[in-house]
Design an enzyme around this catalytic site. Sequence first.
Site, PDB file in Angstrom:
ATOM      1  N   THR A  72      14.538   0.615  -6.744  1.00  0.00           N
ATOM      2  CA  THR A  72      15.285   0.871  -5.504  1.00  0.00           C
ATOM      3  C   THR A  72      14.319   1.132  -4.353  1.00  0.00           C
ATOM      4  O   THR A  72      14.468   0.579  -3.262  1.00  0.00           O
ATOM      5  CB  THR A  72      16.231   2.084  -5.699  1.00  0.00           C
ATOM      6  OG1 THR A  72      17.112   1.792  -6.778  1.00  0.00           O
ATOM      7  CG2 THR A  72      17.031   2.378  -4.446  1.00  0.00           C
ATOM      8  N   GLN A 179      16.273  -6.754 -14.423  1.00  0.00           N
ATOM      9  CA  GLN A 179      16.928  -7.004 -15.719  1.00  0.00           C
ATOM     10  C   GLN A 179      16.203  -8.039 -16.576  1.00  0.00           C
ATOM     11  O   GLN A 179      16.543  -8.203 -17.740  1.00  0.00           O
ATOM     12  CB  GLN A 179      18.385  -7.453 -15.501  1.00  0.00           C
ATOM     13  CG  GLN A 179      19.281  -6.381 -14.916  1.00  0.00           C
ATOM     14  CD  GLN A 179      19.555  -5.222 -15.884  1.00  0.00           C
ATOM     15  OE1 GLN A 179      19.393  -5.346 -17.110  1.00  0.00           O
ATOM     16  NE2 GLN A 179      19.964  -4.082 -15.354  1.00  0.00           N
ATOM     17  N   SER A 199      11.418  -2.159 -12.759  1.00  0.00           N
ATOM     18  CA  SER A 199      11.632  -0.748 -13.073  1.00  0.00           C
ATOM     19  C   SER A 199      11.410  -0.526 -14.575  1.00  0.00           C
ATOM     20  O   SER A 199      12.015  -1.211 -15.401  1.00  0.00           O
ATOM     21  CB  SER A 199      13.069  -0.391 -12.687  1.00  0.00           C
ATOM     22  OG  SER A 199      13.301   0.966 -12.879  1.00  0.00           O
ATOM     23  N   HIS A 201      12.242   1.749 -16.769  1.00  0.00           N
ATOM     24  CA  HIS A 201      13.235   2.255 -17.732  1.00  0.00           C
ATOM     25  C   HIS A 201      14.159   1.177 -18.282  1.00  0.00           C
ATOM     26  O   HIS A 201      14.940   1.430 -19.182  1.00  0.00           O
ATOM     27  CB  HIS A 201      14.025   3.439 -17.132  1.00  0.00           C
ATOM     28  CG  HIS A 201      15.008   3.093 -16.072  1.00  0.00           C
ATOM     29  ND1 HIS A 201      16.347   2.984 -16.322  1.00  0.00           N
ATOM     30  CD2 HIS A 201      14.868   2.847 -14.744  1.00  0.00           C
ATOM     31  CE1 HIS A 201      16.999   2.702 -15.191  1.00  0.00           C
ATOM     32  NE2 HIS A 201      16.113   2.619 -14.229  1.00  0.00           N
ATOM     33  N   THR A 237       0.698  11.426  -4.681  1.00  0.00           N
ATOM     34  CA  THR A 237      -0.128  11.424  -5.893  1.00  0.00           C
ATOM     35  C   THR A 237       0.539  10.593  -6.989  1.00  0.00           C
ATOM     36  O   THR A 237       1.722  10.769  -7.275  1.00  0.00           O
ATOM     37  CB  THR A 237      -0.347  12.875  -6.386  1.00  0.00           C
ATOM     38  OG1 THR A 237      -0.932  13.604  -5.307  1.00  0.00           O
ATOM     39  CG2 THR A 237      -1.236  12.929  -7.602  1.00  0.00           C
ATOM     40  N   CYS A 325      25.651   2.317 -12.154  1.00  0.00           N
ATOM     41  CA  CYS A 325      25.977   3.243 -11.084  1.00  0.00           C
ATOM     42  C   CYS A 325      27.478   3.435 -10.975  1.00  0.00           C
ATOM     43  O   CYS A 325      27.941   4.399 -10.400  1.00  0.00           O
ATOM     44  CB  CYS A 325      25.457   2.711  -9.754  1.00  0.00           C
ATOM     45  SG  CYS A 325      23.874   1.944  -9.911  1.00  0.00           S
TER      46      CYS A 325
HETATM   47  N1  PLP Z   1      18.237  -3.797  -9.599  1.00  0.00           N
HETATM   48  C1  PLP Z   1      18.935  -4.011 -10.725  1.00  0.00           C
HETATM   49  C2  PLP Z   1      19.318  -5.394 -11.080  1.00  0.00           C
HETATM   50  C3  PLP Z   1      19.273  -2.951 -11.564  1.00  0.00           C
HETATM   51  O1  PLP Z   1      19.959  -3.174 -12.679  1.00  0.00           O
HETATM   52  C4  PLP Z   1      18.865  -1.648 -11.186  1.00  0.00           C
HETATM   53  C5  PLP Z   1      19.239  -0.480 -12.019  1.00  0.00           C
HETATM   54  O2  PLP Z   1      20.390  -0.312 -12.411  1.00  0.00           O
HETATM   55  C6  PLP Z   1      18.136  -1.495 -10.006  1.00  0.00           C
HETATM   56  C7  PLP Z   1      17.839  -2.581  -9.235  1.00  0.00           C
HETATM   57  C8  PLP Z   1      17.641  -0.145  -9.565  1.00  0.00           C
HETATM   58  O3  PLP Z   1      16.550   0.214 -10.346  1.00  0.00           O
HETATM   59  P1  PLP Z   1      15.947   1.716 -10.319  1.00  0.00           P
HETATM   60  O4  PLP Z   1      16.756   2.473 -11.317  1.00  0.00           O
HETATM   61  O5  PLP Z   1      14.546   1.575 -10.757  1.00  0.00           O
HETATM   62  O6  PLP Z   1      16.052   2.190  -8.953  1.00  0.00           O
END
Ligand code: PLP
Length: 373
Positions: A72, A179, A199, A201, A237, A325
């Site tokens: 994000t 994804q 990302s 996670h 940092t 979300c």
């Molecule tokens: N873009 C996509 C396609 C996602 O699935 C997500 C997370 O749900 C994000 C962006 C946002 O990622 P982050 O959790 O690292 O902000």
Amino acid sequence: MKKVYLDNAATTAIHPEVISAMMDVLQNDYGNPSSTHSFGRSAKTLLESARKTIAKLLNAQASEIIFTSSATEATNWVLRSAVKDLGIKRIITSKIEHHATLHTVEYLAKEFGIQVEYIAVLPTGNIDYQDLAAKLLVDEFTLVSLMHVNNEIGTILDIKRVSDLCKYAKALFHCDTVQSIGKTSLDVQDLGIDFLVASAHKFHGPKGIGFVYIKKNSMLQPLFYGGEQEKGMRAGTEAVHQVVGMAKALELACANLENDTNYISELKNYCFSQLKKVFSEVKINGENTFYNLLNIQLPLSEEKTSMLLFTLDMKGIAVSRGSACQSGSIKPSHVLAEFLSAEETNKPSLRISFSHFNTKEDIDLLIEALKTV
Ligand code: PLP
């Protein structure tokens, strides 16, 4: 009760080897990478080695990888600086993007008065490339922002096709690969992307860490100001343990790519065939979708629909009804609403997303639970 996690598009379990790599850093390398003494130098070495690992896996240069707190943040940064500093006057995107992109674009339009255009979405859940080509004919400095794999339905963007169109129109291309990274190989040189965000996670790494690939000489400016970390491009940092965990997770994901792809694809096929046996009218939302994600429409009555996620949750089964979300919200998914009829969006849709940690037993438990709804 055995808990079943089938919501891997929302987030993934951290790989045990990633945890161990992170623990090692937390215990032994707590130095600040900006410090010049041995503790700092050691942390800096870990940071730079993680950067090189990630860059190599993407066929990028290490200097083109900047660590951020999330995808994000990375998307906010790229889009904002593209408008503010690079002079982008128009953004072309689609209404099925993640809110990290959609809401950022909306704010930029309000703040800077840029023009925003949304590419048509086909009934298959894919974007209309002809519409994109037509929109790119307009002579205006443009950035195209499209995600690789859709997080709700798993439809796949033809990145090369988009980057060729962008190149021809002299437009910049920002691609959200959250994804897909670690689940398919990505070569930034070959794909011709200007900005890519990821990302950790989502590929069995830790939360709170991501990165952006910024093509050399892009002239992007920082999102915020402070220390000289990340060559002044991203002050604050560095979270060395997170970065090390992310690089380790990506390395593991890429090393096991072929096996995991085959294994997960088989799980997805098994899941759909078992669902068909119970719900003969089950339908997949989206066509030609990614191998780890199944978004289905279930032929259930309205009363049963409201109980669906609750019943599954009570049985220890985690799936999602839309994007992460939106889990728990009753609004129809903005993605499904874009290409399904009103009648179809009223039916319950479930997003089931798999990882290599899942088994056929998990799917059997999901099916058994669905039978009781
Ligand atoms: N873009 C996509 C396609 C996602 O699935 C997500 C997370 O749900 C994000 C962006 C946002 O990622 P982050 O959790 O690292 O902000």
